[in-house]
Design an enzyme around this catalytic site. Structure first.
Site, PDB file in Angstrom:
ATOM      1  N   HIS A 153      -6.187  -4.690  -6.184  1.00  0.00           N
ATOM      2  CA  HIS A 153      -6.366  -3.723  -5.018  1.00  0.00           C
ATOM      3  C   HIS A 153      -7.465  -2.944  -5.286  1.00  0.00           C
ATOM      4  CE1 HIS A 153      -2.751  -5.844  -3.431  1.00  0.00           C
ATOM      5  NE2 HIS A 153      -3.172  -5.595  -2.339  1.00  0.00           N
ATOM      6  N   LYS A 157      -4.861   2.573  -3.879  1.00  0.00           N
ATOM      7  CA  LYS A 157      -3.683   2.002  -3.627  1.00  0.00           C
ATOM      8  C   LYS A 157      -2.521   2.690  -4.437  1.00  0.00           C
ATOM      9  CE  LYS A 157      -0.564  -2.151  -3.030  1.00  0.00           C
ATOM     10  NZ  LYS A 157      -0.169  -1.326  -1.809  1.00  0.00           N
TER      11      LYS A 157
HETATM   12  P1  NAD Z   1      -3.639   5.728   3.724  1.00  0.00           P
HETATM   13  O1  NAD Z   1      -3.237   6.627   2.578  1.00  0.00           O
HETATM   14  O2  NAD Z   1      -4.982   5.721   3.960  1.00  0.00           O
HETATM   15  O3  NAD Z   1      -2.645   6.224   5.005  1.00  0.00           O
HETATM   16  C1  NAD Z   1      -1.168   6.565   5.166  1.00  0.00           C
HETATM   17  C2  NAD Z   1      -1.367   7.461   6.139  1.00  0.00           C
HETATM   18  O4  NAD Z   1       0.260   7.830   6.158  1.00  0.00           O
HETATM   19  C3  NAD Z   1      -1.985   8.555   5.748  1.00  0.00           C
HETATM   20  O5  NAD Z   1      -2.605   9.176   6.908  1.00  0.00           O
HETATM   21  C4  NAD Z   1      -1.079   9.957   5.776  1.00  0.00           C
HETATM   22  O6  NAD Z   1      -1.117  11.058   5.899  1.00  0.00           O
HETATM   23  C5  NAD Z   1       0.004   9.204   6.407  1.00  0.00           C
HETATM   24  N1  NAD Z   1       1.644   9.890   6.025  1.00  0.00           N
HETATM   25  C6  NAD Z   1       1.925  10.640   4.989  1.00  0.00           C
HETATM   26  N2  NAD Z   1       3.089  11.285   5.278  1.00  0.00           N
HETATM   27  C7  NAD Z   1       3.231  11.086   6.659  1.00  0.00           C
HETATM   28  C8  NAD Z   1       4.648  11.428   7.145  1.00  0.00           C
HETATM   29  N3  NAD Z   1       5.426  12.198   6.680  1.00  0.00           N
HETATM   30  N4  NAD Z   1       4.498  11.004   8.563  1.00  0.00           N
HETATM   31  C9  NAD Z   1       3.536  10.243   9.183  1.00  0.00           C
HETATM   32  N5  NAD Z   1       2.623   9.864   8.400  1.00  0.00           N
HETATM   33  C10 NAD Z   1       2.567  10.396   7.046  1.00  0.00           C
HETATM   34  O7  NAD Z   1      -3.098   4.319   3.212  1.00  0.00           O
HETATM   35  P2  NAD Z   1      -3.324   2.802   3.973  1.00  0.00           P
HETATM   36  O8  NAD Z   1      -4.228   2.284   3.187  1.00  0.00           O
HETATM   37  O9  NAD Z   1      -3.570   2.828   5.454  1.00  0.00           O
HETATM   38  O10 NAD Z   1      -1.908   1.957   3.600  1.00  0.00           O
HETATM   39  C11 NAD Z   1      -0.806   2.368   4.240  1.00  0.00           C
HETATM   40  C12 NAD Z   1       0.532   1.586   3.853  1.00  0.00           C
HETATM   41  O11 NAD Z   1       0.364   0.643   4.308  1.00  0.00           O
HETATM   42  C13 NAD Z   1       0.647   1.570   2.361  1.00  0.00           C
HETATM   43  O12 NAD Z   1       2.129   1.615   2.026  1.00  0.00           O
HETATM   44  C14 NAD Z   1      -0.003   0.096   2.126  1.00  0.00           C
HETATM   45  O13 NAD Z   1       0.578  -0.447   0.979  1.00  0.00           O
HETATM   46  C15 NAD Z   1       0.517  -0.608   3.495  1.00  0.00           C
HETATM   47  N6  NAD Z   1      -0.152  -1.835   3.568  1.00  0.00           N
HETATM   48  C16 NAD Z   1       0.602  -2.821   4.096  1.00  0.00           C
HETATM   49  C17 NAD Z   1      -0.059  -4.036   4.529  1.00  0.00           C
HETATM   50  C18 NAD Z   1       0.826  -5.010   5.066  1.00  0.00           C
HETATM   51  O14 NAD Z   1       0.151  -6.173   5.694  1.00  0.00           O
HETATM   52  N7  NAD Z   1       2.179  -4.681   5.053  1.00  0.00           N
HETATM   53  C19 NAD Z   1      -1.386  -4.131   4.505  1.00  0.00           C
HETATM   54  C20 NAD Z   1      -2.141  -3.033   3.974  1.00  0.00           C
HETATM   55  C21 NAD Z   1      -1.698  -1.792   3.437  1.00  0.00           C
END
Ligand code: NAD
Length: 264
Positions: A153, A157
């Site tokens: 990744h 991440k």
């Molecule tokens: P990112 O860091 O870009 O985004 C995360 C967001 O969550 C940020 O904007 C952050 O400010 C916000 N956040 C933090 N605390 C918060 C709160 N208390 N309330 C609301 N929002 C809050 O990360 P990303 O790359 O967008 O990934 C997000 C998540 O999705 C990760 O856990 C990642 O592993 C997961 N993900 C899952 C899949 C899937 O298919 N299930 C695919 C990709 C990513």
């Protein structure tokens, strides 16, 4: 008007693409864009941030009333509030955030008694087919084949190994009677000879890799590799939106992407 959608983690990498593709689909109406108050883009219009023009919904830590579905791609520390809110108000939930604790997974199961929830560590269709295949391959190849999981990744991440790599391990363990808690060996260092039945787990973090998961089955003389490459985040986003639509009209329960996609 479309399905009334709240996105949690709205200003994040995934959140922005969810908003963009949901709006492009014409099947959703954004009613809430939740993110941490400390996010530098808090207070900005969520549509502008997502590149689809003004939607009149500001990124805020406030939860709006009257949603049909919440899609959460944020951080584990944010997930508690999401699960609680959806269970309390009976709002369907697509939980995509990875790295959830056992207690949070139990809370999702409890929420599933009140409302319909999809929880999946990887929402891409191709990856869910891989989840179904890896256990079958392990069972067919038998113990003569050593199994190693390698996931790659991007450098941003936070959790490791990826939730999807853990789901691959769980599928293999379920199909072969292993206990995932004792079978996994994370990385290797120093004197670490391979024990029969162990599953090696390796997390690579580099550059802007969207996501590559490979399962290697190697014996003395041949090797099988099953692999999935996510070319863009949009594969997860499309899966999440598909899950959000599928949930409408479903009975309360905790569902997986396999349920959404009809994969046995
Ligand atoms: P990112 O860091 O870009 O985004 C995360 C967001 O969550 C940020 O904007 C952050 O400010 C916000 N956040 C933090 N605390 C918060 C709160 N208390 N309330 C609301 N929002 C809050 O990360 P990303 O790359 O967008 O990934 C997000 C998540 O999705 C990760 O856990 C990642 O592993 C997961 N993900 C899952 C899949 C899937 O298919 N299930 C695919 C990709 C990513």
């Amino acid at each position: 008007m479309g399905i009334k959608l709240v996105v949690v983690g709205a200003a994040g990498r995934m959140g922005r693409r969810i908003i963009a593709l949901a709006m492009e689909s014409g099947r959703f109406a954004l009613v809430g864009a939740v993110d941490a108050a400390s996010h530098p883009d808090a207070g900005k219009d969520a549509g502008v941030l997502a590149g689809v023009g003004t939607l009149g919904v500001k990124v805020s830590e406030e939860w709006p009333a009257g949603a049909d579905v919440v899609i959460d791609f944020s951080l584990p520390q944010a997930a508690d509030a999401t699960i609680k809110w959806c269970a309390k108000h009976g709002i369907t939930l697509v939980m995509g955030t990875t790295g959830l604790s056992d207690a949070q997974k139990a809370a999702l199961r409890a929420a599933g008694r009140k409302t319909a929830v999809v929880y999946a560590t990887n929402m891409s269709v191709g990856m869910n087919v891989l989840f179904a295949l890896v256990g079958k391959a392990a069972a067919m190849l038998s113990e003569a084949y050593d199994i190693e999981i390698i996931e790659q990744h991007h450098r941003f991440k936070k959790d490791a190994p990826s939730g999807s790599a853990m789901t691959l391990a769980e599928s293999i363990c379920e199909a072969t009677g292993r206990d995932v808690k004792t079978a996994l060996v994370h990385g290797r260092s120093g004197l670490a000879p391979r024990k029969p039945g162990e599953i090696g787990m390796h997390a690579v973090r580099a550059g802007d890799i969207t996501g590559v998961h490979s399962v290697m089955y190697a014996a003395l003389g041949d090797m099988v590799t099953l692999s999935h490459t996510a070319q863009s985040r949009d594969t997860f986003v499309q899966g999440a939106l598909r899950a959000a639509e599928w949930l409408q009209g479903q009975r309360p329960g905790l569902y997986s992407m396999r349920d959404v996609l009809g994969i046995e």
